[in-house]
Design a protein around this motif. Structure first.
Motif, mmCIF file in Angstrom:
data_model
loop_
_atom_site.group_PDB
_atom_site.id
_atom_site.type_symbol
_atom_site.label_atom_id
_atom_site.label_comp_id
_atom_site.label_asym_id
_atom_site.label_seq_id
_atom_site.Cartn_x
_atom_site.Cartn_y
_atom_site.Cartn_z
ATOM 1 N N ALA A 162 4.654 5.792 -8.958
ATOM 2 C CA ALA A 162 5.063 4.686 -8.081
ATOM 3 C C ALA A 162 5.495 3.466 -8.880
ATOM 4 O O ALA A 162 6.340 2.689 -8.440
ATOM 5 C CB ALA A 162 3.921 4.335 -7.136
ATOM 6 N N ARG A 163 4.910 3.309 -10.086
ATOM 7 C CA ARG A 163 5.188 2.091 -10.848
ATOM 8 C C ARG A 163 6.298 2.244 -11.882
ATOM 9 O O ARG A 163 6.616 1.302 -12.599
ATOM 10 C CB ARG A 163 3.928 1.638 -11.580
ATOM 11 N N LEU A 189 6.273 -0.524 -3.192
ATOM 12 C CA LEU A 189 6.492 0.533 -4.175
ATOM 13 C C LEU A 189 6.976 1.781 -3.428
ATOM 14 O O LEU A 189 6.732 1.904 -2.236
ATOM 15 C CB LEU A 189 5.189 0.835 -4.906
ATOM 16 N N PRO A 190 7.565 2.754 -4.054
ATOM 17 C CA PRO A 190 7.855 2.841 -5.486
ATOM 18 C C PRO A 190 9.125 2.084 -5.855
ATOM 19 O O PRO A 190 9.904 1.715 -4.983
ATOM 20 C CB PRO A 190 8.075 4.358 -5.677
ATOM 21 N N TYR A 191 9.337 1.864 -7.138
ATOM 22 C CA TYR A 191 10.540 1.189 -7.577
ATOM 23 C C TYR A 191 11.741 2.121 -7.528
ATOM 24 O O TYR A 191 12.850 1.712 -7.191
ATOM 25 C CB TYR A 191 10.377 0.657 -9.003
ATOM 26 N N ARG A 225 1.205 1.383 -0.865
ATOM 27 C CA ARG A 225 0.869 0.591 -2.050
ATOM 28 C C ARG A 225 1.946 -0.437 -2.354
ATOM 29 O O ARG A 225 3.144 -0.171 -2.231
ATOM 30 C CB ARG A 225 0.705 1.527 -3.257
ATOM 31 N N ARG A 226 1.487 -1.613 -2.783
ATOM 32 C CA ARG A 226 2.436 -2.658 -3.203
ATOM 33 C C ARG A 226 2.086 -3.118 -4.597
ATOM 34 O O ARG A 226 0.967 -2.945 -5.052
ATOM 35 C CB ARG A 226 2.362 -3.834 -2.228
ATOM 36 N N ASP A 227 3.060 -3.735 -5.283
ATOM 37 C CA ASP A 227 2.747 -4.198 -6.631
ATOM 38 C C ASP A 227 2.119 -5.584 -6.584
ATOM 39 O O ASP A 227 1.878 -6.138 -5.517
ATOM 40 C CB ASP A 227 3.985 -4.151 -7.545
ATOM 41 N N ALA A 256 10.101 -8.454 -14.461
ATOM 42 C CA ALA A 256 10.575 -8.079 -13.120
ATOM 43 C C ALA A 256 11.069 -6.648 -13.136
ATOM 44 O O ALA A 256 12.178 -6.369 -13.571
ATOM 45 C CB ALA A 256 11.702 -9.024 -12.689
ATOM 46 N N PRO A 257 10.250 -5.730 -12.635
ATOM 47 C CA PRO A 257 10.713 -4.350 -12.576
ATOM 48 C C PRO A 257 11.926 -4.219 -11.664
ATOM 49 O O PRO A 257 12.044 -4.939 -10.681
ATOM 50 C CB PRO A 257 9.531 -3.600 -11.968
#
Lengths: 560, 317, 281
Positions: free
Chosen positions: A548-549, A247-249, A239-241, A44-45
């Motif tokens: 983003a990740r 995102l971004p985190y 963008r989504r994970d 889980a980021p």
């Protein structure tokens, strides 16, 4: 007593004199190579946190097309249609898929002598100010970049396009005048410009250069020249994970401009900087073993080489001499001096480009063999004098070597080469230049030996370096045979003919030796152990293309 | 001090500034490549674009015409655009100037605050242990290479002890007076060290001269307290030559202190200069150089004026 | 100066403690750097392949350790002294020569020549030193002669002013009239008659100029301007050692300390000379 007054004035002036110091800005070498380190994916980021990045160069402009530096900040703010990932393969970003011959994205036209590329754009993408991203923006980007009034560094590819059609808001058809396998290397990949904000504006002086608006995971909040850039999270990023979370985190990214490598090292150790991309080997060597700091090295499409000045009248036009010089160089010493990070290479095509690289002996530059070098020089009539240096017909064998001053790694490598050439009796003196002076010397061929580096895109174009009319070919090297092989390599879309042509290119270059390939660069980033999902990117699109990740684990109290 | 004196000095500044501008102009145009260096070898700039830029910058005109146009635009405050950033040169400089002035100004104040007592004490206590010790320290201060000192201080106070921030102008998001002072501490000390040393030596010599004068002995004979004599009489007169030195230093602040700014990542004029030099950003370079020269000229004038104000004996014709 | 005066000057100089110690130090240094080629087992540019990569600590083989190319630090520091001291002396000579020449002409002839030369001096003084130096570095290839000319060519102004004021007062004195009456031309007057009497501040100024030249050279080396590696000077040794200041301080200390000690010694010597010459008056 006036005499004493003046004397003491001199003393005062002497005190002022030491304050008139200058230090050239330390340019980070985009150095890469060595084994990839992929960060393990966490379950889980964590969302949130501020990442402080240390940039070793001063930002001239935040316009990715006109900057003379790499576009680190821009990569987090502005997006293109495609982007090269950490394996140097293209992935779709604002396009929904990478156009290829197989999926019909690339179509041959005019009987196979030209091509057209069709992009299908991602729906629902918004600019940072909320406006919709459409095909009109892509067309606008091409028109703006190729406009001769726009003074920019990176216009590659814009002249190859003859026209662009936009049948609807999400489709772009780009018509090329010929076959360009490297169509994705600069134009559109560097970024798309917002038409609704820039149409009719003079991009040379627009506020976009200080506060670019893009579609990327972060937007520019503040740019203090010479100090820092603050980016804040784009809450509407498209963008989504994999779990569907947006995102971004990270919440915020601060890029600090740190001109001095020493200061950067100090800030990293103190935990004031959590990430420093592309640090010099020198700094990497010093940071090894530092607490809470990880060194991540990644392969690179860049390589270091020794170029020969081949203008008419130059002694270096003698192939025997060039070969001897090549044989005198011990790449192992260069690798060792760089902390063991880079890899020795004997071809300008780096091993990472597996589809093109050829390691057969006749396609490789000569290996280290100082005895052979000495014999060859003896046989050619270059006699050693009592001081150990050679001369022929009264003319001493001596040359200038040039590299970019201020680049520590380059200067160290230069020293090693000087010592190795001294061992075979050639006197070399250093003539380093900084900034624009260096670039000029390189383009005009104002050098005997040039110790320099190139980084290519993942679709490399070598004709710019070694073609007779290559814009970056300042040496004066010209070979019709090579031009033909390069043309074949750069106009074949099919892999097999490309590989065959690449082999020819390498063979001819190994034979003619206009330059001696030395080491394959590595990209080393220093980062806190808390930063996860970070990977280095071997291309000129910088590591930040994957920002983003990335996420930060929370710090325990007391640790940076 | 008469208005004519002031006027004459002001008028005298003009030919000096013109002379400087001529020298600078010639240097820029004699440098290989010339003002368009940044564009000439740029592979993306086509020959047509280059020709257009040449006309836009007026570089197709004969040199004397260019010079006059440049002087005129400089005087009007139109300093052109930076090649590197595309922004007006005045904006580039104005952005960096406050940081430089802050650092330079602090160093200047620090230097004066320290040099004054050291100079006075060493002069009054000549040949004593104090004098020898402080003199030695002064000489030491002049003899330390600035960049070495900067690095050592950074190593000690920031990295080893952690008392002060390593570099930078402020902590982002937490700026305040104390924060600014913490960031200012090391660079200001490094910058002021050599000037403290030089000025205290200068003041000492000046004081020694003044103390040797007859009127001082008379004052002692009349029974004035030694301290009073020192400060009221000797110091006042000894300060006069110091004024010139201080004013010169004030002007050179504007040129920035490059290594100090680099080591401590201070966003000032010095770094701007080096970056512009590397990038052959001639509009910015010219603007900076003219500004620096003008500052020196003006400060000389100011020094003369102050000198004349303080010392009524001085008459210039 | 006649012999007796010279002897007493010498005595007064040696009486000044700082000057005495400085003289000893400078002589010692000069001797060391002169003999280093004969006594060092290493060449100054001898790279040790086994030690390349990281600076190595001081030890039996290398008393001051090695730099990251495996070159012996002590040897390089000593060789560096040869160049730094030579550059210091040569630049000071150039600056003194230029300053004396210009100051003498201005002070002797007065009038428009004086005004012209002083305006010229003012213009050069008014341009910030830094831009001039940087521009020069962009124009020419680096090298020793250029370095000496640049430093000397940019630091003569103070000497010129001193010499000028000396000449302004000295030319009014009687001995000048006497010499002129005996048929001496201007050149002879300047060189044979006035100049020797103006020698005192010139000597002091020259001495101090050595110190500031050494400092300026080290600052310029940070630019990459001047002597290029592998040829060492204290300035460029500091430059290559400064990235290692945290990890390998033994590389940074010697050149820094030597610059410091030498400049300090020169300054004390100058101070001692000044006092000795002052006392004579």
């Amino acid at each position: 007593m006036p005499a004493i007054d003046a004397l003491l004035l001199t003393l005062a002036a002497a005190a002022i004199a030491p304050q008139l110091e200058t230090a050239p800005p330390v340019q980070a070498a985009p150095l890469r190579a060595a084994p990839l380190q992929a960060a393990p994916m966490r379950a889980a980021p964590i969302h949130g946190g501020t990442l402080t990045v240390g940039l070793p160069y001063d930002i001239d402009t935040l316009n990715v097309y006109s900057t003379a530096e790499l576009g680190d900040v821009e990569a987090a703010v502005v997006e293109g249609l495609l982007a090269p990932d950490e394996h140097a393969k293209y992935i779709p970003v604002l396009a929904t898929e990478v156009p290829t011959l197989e999926n019909g994205g690339i179509q041959l036209t005019q009987g196979g002598s030209a091509m057209r590329v069709v992009y299908h754009l991602r729906p629902g993408v918004k600019w940072h100010d909320g406006a919709d991203f459409t095909a009109a923006d892509v067309k606008f980007t091409w028109e703006t970049v190729r406009d001769p009034r726009f003074l920019a560094e990176s216009k590659d590819g814009s002249q190859d396009v003859t026209s662009i059609d936009t049948p609807d808001d999400l489709t772009v058809v780009v018509n090329y005048r010929a076959i360009s396998p490297a169509f994705a290397s600069t134009l559109f990949t560097f970024g798309i410009l917002p038409r609704h904000l820039l149409e009719g504006h003079d991009l040379n002086h627009d506020v976009y250069n200080q506060k670019p608006v893009g579609t990327g995971p972060f937007k520019v909040s503040e740019f203090r020249r010479g100090q820092y850039v603050v980016l804040d999270r784009n809450p509407f990023y498209w963008r989504r994970d994999e779990q569907g979370a947006s995102l971004p985190y990270l919440d915020r990214v601060i890029f600090k401009i740190i001109a001095s490598s020493n200061t950067l090292g100090a800030l990293i150790r103190a935990g004031d900087v959590l990430l420093a991309p592309r640090i010099p080997y020198m700094l990497a060597k010093q940071l090894q073993g530092a607490r809470n700091i990880e060194l991540v090295s990644g392969p690179s499409l860049g390589w270091v080489h020794l170029d020969f000045g081949l203008k008419s009248g130059s002694k270096l036009r003698d192939p025997v001499l060039r070969r001897a010089i090549a044989e005198a160089i011990n790449r192992a010493a260069l690798v060792k001096a760089a902390g063991g990070y880079p890899q020795a290479i004997r071809s300008p095509i780096v091993p990472l480009l597996e589809s093109l690289y050829d390691s057969s002996p006749d396609a490789s530059a000569p290996a280290y063999d100082p005895d052979a070098a000495n014999q060859a020089l003896d046989a050619a009539g270059y006699r050693r004098g009592p001081d150990g240096y050679r001369s022929k017909d009264g003319a001493p064998l001596q040359f200038w070597i040039t590299t970019r001053s201020g680049e520590i790694d380059g200067e160290i490598g230069e020293q090693i080469i000087m010592a190795e050439l001294k061992a075979i009796g050639i006197r070399i003196s250093a003539d380093n230049k900084s900034g624009i002076a260096y670039r000029e010397a390189r383009y005009r061929g104002d050098f005997d030996l040039l110790y320099s580096r190139w980084v290519t895109a993942s679709d490399p174009v070598y004709s710019v370096f070694y073609g007779s009319h290559g814009p970056l070919n300042g040496q004066g090297y010209a070979s019709a045979e090579l031009d033909a092989a390069l043309a074949r390599m750069e106009t074949s879309i099919e892999p097999a003919p490309r590989r065959a042509a690449a082999r020819d290119v390498q063979r001819i270059l190994a034979q003619d030796l206009p330059a001696v390939p030395l080491i394959n660069m590595v990209s080393i980033a220093a980062k806190t152990r808390r930063l996860k999902n970070f990977t280095t990117n071997p291309t000129n699109m910088t590591d930040f293309i994957g920002i983003a990740r990335w996420y930060l684990e929370p710090s325990q109290a007391g640790t940076p | 001090m008469s208005p004519q004196f002031l006027l004459r000095r002001l008028v005298g500044m003009v030919p000096l500034l013109l002379g400087i501008s001529l020298v600078l102009f010639m240097i820029i145009h004699l440098a290989p490549g010339g003002p368009l260096d940044a564009y000439v070898d740029n592979p993306s700039v086509t020959p047509e674009a280059l020709a257009q830029i040449k006309v836009a910058y007026g570089l197709d005109q004969p040199l004397p015409v260019q010079y006059l146009k440049w002087i005129k635009s400089m005087a009007q405050g139109v300093w052109g655009y930076s090649i590197r950033s595309g922004r007006p040169v005045t904006q580039e400089i104005a952005e960096r100037l406050p940081a430089t002035l802050l650092l330079g100004g602090t160093a200047l104040v620090l230097s004066m605050a320290l040099a004054l007592p050291i100079g006075v004490v060493t002069a009054a206590l000549r040949r004593s242990a104090w004098d020898h010790a402080l003199t030695f320290l002064s000489f030491a201060g002049i003899s330390i290479p600035v960049f070495w000192l900067a690095l050592m201080m950074q190593l000690l106070f920031a990295i080893s002890l952690g008392w002060l921030p390593v570099a930078g102008y402020e902590t982002i998001g937490a700026a305040g007076l104390l924060d600014r002072l913490a960031h200012l501490a090391m660079p200001a000390v490094v910058l002021s060290l050599a000037t403290v040393a030089a000025w205290s030596r200068f003041l000492r010599a000046s004081m020694v001269d003044a103390l040797g004068q007859d009127y001082i002995r008379t004052a002692y004979a009349k029974g004035h307290s030694p301290a009073g004599v020192l400060i009221k009489h000797a110091l006042r007169n000894a300060l006069l030559p110091v004024v010139t030195v201080v004013s010169m230093e004030m002007a050179s602040i504007i040129s920035g202190a490059v290594i100090t700014e680099t080591v401590f990542a201070w966003p000032g004029i010095g770094r701007l200069f080096v970056e512009s030099m590397d990038g052959r950003d001639y509009p910015v370079l010219m603007g900076l150089m003219m500004m620096g020269s003008a500052a020196l000229v003006v400060s000389n004038l100011a020094a003369d004026v102050v000198y004349a104000l303080i010392d009524p004996r001085i008459r210039y014709d | 100066m006649i012999d007796g005066a010279r002897a007493s000057l010498w005595r007064r100089l040696l009486h000044h403690r700082g000057a005495r110690a400085s003289l000893v130090l400078l002589l010692l240094l000069a001797t060391l750097v002169t003999v280093v080629p004969m006594i060092s087992p290493f060449e100054y540019d001898q790279e040790d392949l086994d030690l390349i990569g990281q600076p190595s600590q001081p030890g039996r083989a290398h008393w001051f350790g090695t730099d990251e190319l495996g070159q012996d630090s002590l040897t390089r520091v000593m060789y560096g002294g040869r160049i730094s001291l030579a550059v210091g002396l040569a630049s000071a000579l150039v600056a003194t020569f230029l300053g004396t020449a210009i100051g003498a002409l201005a002070g002797f002839f007065g009038g428009t020549i004086d005004a012209g030369l002083m305006r010229f001096t003012d213009v050069i003084l008014s341009i910030p030193l830094l831009p001039l130096v940087l521009l020069l570095s962009g124009l020419f290839r680096p090298g020793l002669p250029l370095l000496v000319m640049s430093i000397g060519g940019l630091t003569w102004m103070g000497t010129a002013r001193v010499v000028r004021s000396q000449f302004l007062s000295l030319r009014e004195l009687e001995f000048v009239d006497a010499a002129r009456a005996l048929g001496a031309g201007n050149g002879r007057l300047i060189v044979r008659h006035i100049l020797p009497n103006a020698a005192a501040p010139i000597i002091v100024s020259a001495t101090l100029a050595v110190g500031s030249s050494i400092m300026l050279e080290s600052a310029l080396s940070f630019l990459g301007f001047g002597v290029q590696p592998p040829t060492p000077t204290w300035g460029n040794l500091l430059k290559t050692a400064s990235p290692w200041i945290g990890a390998a301080p033994w590389l940074v200390l010697p050149p820094g300390l030597l610059i410091f000690a030498t400049v300090l010694a020169v300054n004390f010597l100058g101070d001692g000379l000044r006092e000795a010459l002052e006392a004579k008056q």
